[in-house]
Design an enzyme around this catalytic site. Structure first.
Site, PDB file in Angstrom:
ATOM      1  CB  CYS A  87      -0.970  -0.034   1.173  1.00  0.00           C
ATOM      2  SG  CYS A  87      -2.311   1.159   1.047  1.00  0.00           S
ATOM      3  CG  HIS A 196      -3.187  -3.700   3.520  1.00  0.00           C
ATOM      4  ND1 HIS A 196      -2.219  -3.035   4.254  1.00  0.00           N
ATOM      5  CD2 HIS A 196      -3.806  -2.766   2.759  1.00  0.00           C
ATOM      6  CE1 HIS A 196      -2.268  -1.743   3.961  1.00  0.00           C
ATOM      7  NE2 HIS A 196      -3.220  -1.550   3.055  1.00  0.00           N
ATOM      8  CD  GLU A 198      -0.415  -5.583   5.882  1.00  0.00           C
ATOM      9  OE1 GLU A 198      -0.381  -6.162   4.787  1.00  0.00           O
ATOM     10  OE2 GLU A 198      -0.648  -4.366   6.005  1.00  0.00           O
TER      11      GLU A 198
END
Length: 225
Positions: A87, A196, A198
């Site tokens: 991002c 994302h 994560e």
């Protein structure tokens, strides 16, 4: 010895702790890196996390590019160090000219936050090697300036050389050219991704564990959980 993965914190970083947690879940060692410290402390790979580095002033990622740690990251990446920008990290990589193109405001002019289907289209990078070619995954997407743009020549080069790492499925969420969600450099060691991964590493939270593969790959684990 586990692989040591540095996670950079800029003023305004939002997802650095989530990225560090994902690294640990993958079995690697997370190492905190500070924007004002040029040392990478002998890490084996670096993650530039999501957020709003330096408040996104001037342009997303434009100020972070000049931070002391980025001077070292850029040099190390050109020598082959694996680097993943997520991002805002993707925006920093483009501003640093480690990746071509730019990220601009979403075409609908609204912030988007959703579970986003992706297709993995390059499994030769250190960050995607645990996935299968053309594997479909779902990870969160959250951005206001995630539209990937580049000139036609650059887009043609990315497509011809297999440098589109991930592509949006089920509709383009932000107007990215060619539905591009992530790309890599010519060598394949530098990857930028707007969604994302994560936030998709544990079954308890997020849409699942599809994002874990990005961290297992650099940790040296060949099969995604």
């Amino acid at each position: 010895m586990p692989v040591r993965v540095g996670v950079v914190s800029f003023p305004g970083s939002l997802d650095d702790r989530d990225a560090a947690r994902a690294v640990r879940i993958a079995g690697a060692e997370s190492v905190s890196l500070w924007h004002a410290d040029p040392s990478l402390h002998d890490v084996d790979a670096v993650i530039l996390p999501g957020g709003f580095s330096y408040g996104d002033y001037l342009r997303c990622g434009a100020i972070a590019r000049f931070s002391p740690v980025m001077q070292t990251v850029v040099a190390a990446a050109r020598d082959g160090l694996p680097v993943l920008g997520i991002c805002n990290g993707f925006q920093v990589l483009c501003e640093s000219h480690l990746l071509p193109g730019a990220l601009i405001r979403n075409d609908h002019r609204k912030f988007v936050c959703k579970e986003q289907p992706l297709r993995i289209e390059n499994v030769s990078t250190p960050w995607t090697s645990s996935y299968r070619m053309r594997q479909d995954i779902v990870v969160p997407l959250k951005n206001g300036e995630g539209g990937y743009i580049a000139d036609e020549r650059t887009l043609a080069e990315l497509e011809a050389n297999g440098r589109v790492v991930a592509r949006y499925l089920g509709g383009n969420p932000n107007g990215s050219y060619h539905d591009i969600a992530g790309i890599c450099n010519e060598r394949g060691n530098v990857v930028g991704l707007m969604p994302h991964p994560e936030h998709a590493v544990e079954a308890l939270t997020g849409p699942g564990t599809d994002g874990l593969g990005f961290f297992l790959g650099v940790a040296g684990v060949q099969e995604a959980a």
